[in-house]
Write a protein that holds these residues in place. Structure first.
Motif, PDB file in Angstrom:
ATOM      1  N   LYS A  10       0.836  -1.196   0.000  1.00 23.23           N
ATOM      2  CA  LYS A  10       0.000   0.000   0.000  1.00 23.23           C
ATOM      3  C   LYS A  10       0.876   1.253   0.000  1.00 23.23           C
ATOM      4  CE  LYS A  10      -4.199  -1.633   2.213  1.00 23.23           C
ATOM      5  NZ  LYS A  10      -5.099  -1.464   3.351  1.00 23.23           N
ATOM      6  N   LYS A  11       1.908   1.253   0.826  1.00 17.18           N
ATOM      7  CA  LYS A  11       2.792   2.415   0.881  1.00 17.18           C
ATOM      8  C   LYS A  11       3.509   2.611  -0.453  1.00 17.18           C
ATOM      9  CE  LYS A  11       3.766   2.552   5.794  1.00 17.18           C
ATOM     10  NZ  LYS A  11       4.831   2.463   6.797  1.00 17.18           N
ATOM     11  N   ARG A  12       3.940   1.507  -1.071  1.00 23.11           N
ATOM     12  CA  ARG A  12       4.630   1.580  -2.351  1.00 23.11           C
ATOM     13  C   ARG A  12       3.706   2.132  -3.439  1.00 23.11           C
ATOM     14  NH1 ARG A  12       6.620  -3.779  -4.624  1.00 23.11           N
ATOM     15  NH2 ARG A  12       6.941  -4.158  -2.423  1.00 23.11           N
ATOM     16  N   MET A  13       2.463   1.740  -3.464  1.00 21.40           N
ATOM     17  CA  MET A  13       1.490   2.219  -4.445  1.00 21.40           C
ATOM     18  C   MET A  13       1.212   3.718  -4.248  1.00 21.40           C
ATOM     19  SD  MET A  13       0.597   0.133  -6.703  1.00 21.40           S
ATOM     20  CE  MET A  13      -0.979   0.610  -7.311  1.00 21.40           C
ATOM     21  N   ILE A  14       1.105   4.153  -2.995  1.00 20.87           N
ATOM     22  CA  ILE A  14       0.851   5.568  -2.707  1.00 20.87           C
ATOM     23  C   ILE A  14       2.043   6.407  -3.159  1.00 20.87           C
ATOM     24  CG2 ILE A  14       0.548   7.246  -0.852  1.00 20.87           C
ATOM     25  CD1 ILE A  14      -1.104   5.141   0.634  1.00 20.87           C
ATOM     26  N   ILE A  15       3.260   5.960  -2.907  1.00 25.61           N
ATOM     27  CA  ILE A  15       4.466   6.676  -3.332  1.00 25.61           C
ATOM     28  C   ILE A  15       4.535   6.751  -4.856  1.00 25.61           C
ATOM     29  CG2 ILE A  15       6.990   6.598  -3.372  1.00 25.61           C
ATOM     30  CD1 ILE A  15       6.873   5.499  -0.530  1.00 25.61           C
TER      31      ILE A  15
END
Length: 142
Positions: A10-15
């Motif tokens: 999720k964090k990777r997708m948001i970044i």
């Protein structure tokens, strides 16, 4: 030994989404910057073209007025007779013609009427012809 730490998905997708949005915003800002720059250059080119057109029109106008004055001087000298003319000058808005004292200037006086001022002396005859009205009428005619 190399250890790779992977973050949560999720964090990777948001970044990734934030980076893509940042890149798109940068491209849009660059596009508007360049379009504004080209618009300014286009205006400068247009203004330069207008100034060149004005200069050319002014040169044509001056050449036309000069030609009218030259023709008027020629016709005045022809009316007097070229052999009798001593000197021809253009001073401000007048043609000054100096002739021999025994010159017949009746034809010139008939043509120009009150526009021709005549001064007779023992040595010569001085004729001043006002160019203002002559040039205005001929310039507007053409």
């Amino acid at each position: 030994m190399i250890i790779a730490v992977k973050r949560a998905s999720k964090k990777r997708m948001i970044i990734k989404i934030i980076s893509i949005i940042a890149v798109i915003i940068m491209f849009i800002a660059y596009y508007f910057h360049l379009s504004e720059k080209f618009a300014k250059e286009e205006k400068q080119i247009e203004l330069a073209q207008i100034q060149n057109d004005k200069k050319l029109e002014e040169k044509r106008r001056k050449a036309k007025i000069e030609k009218i004055i030259y023709r008027e001087v020629e016709s005045a000298v022809d009316l007097i007779g070229q052999l009798n003319v001593r000197n021809v000058k253009i001073i401000s808005n007048k043609i000054l013609i100096v002739c021999d004292p025994n010159t017949n200037i009746d034809a010139l006086v008939v043509r120009y009427g009150t526009l021709a001022l005549v001064k007779r002396t023992i040595e010569d005859i001085k004729i001043a012809i006002d160019l203002k009205y002559i040039v205005e009428s001929k310039f507007n005619e053409e």
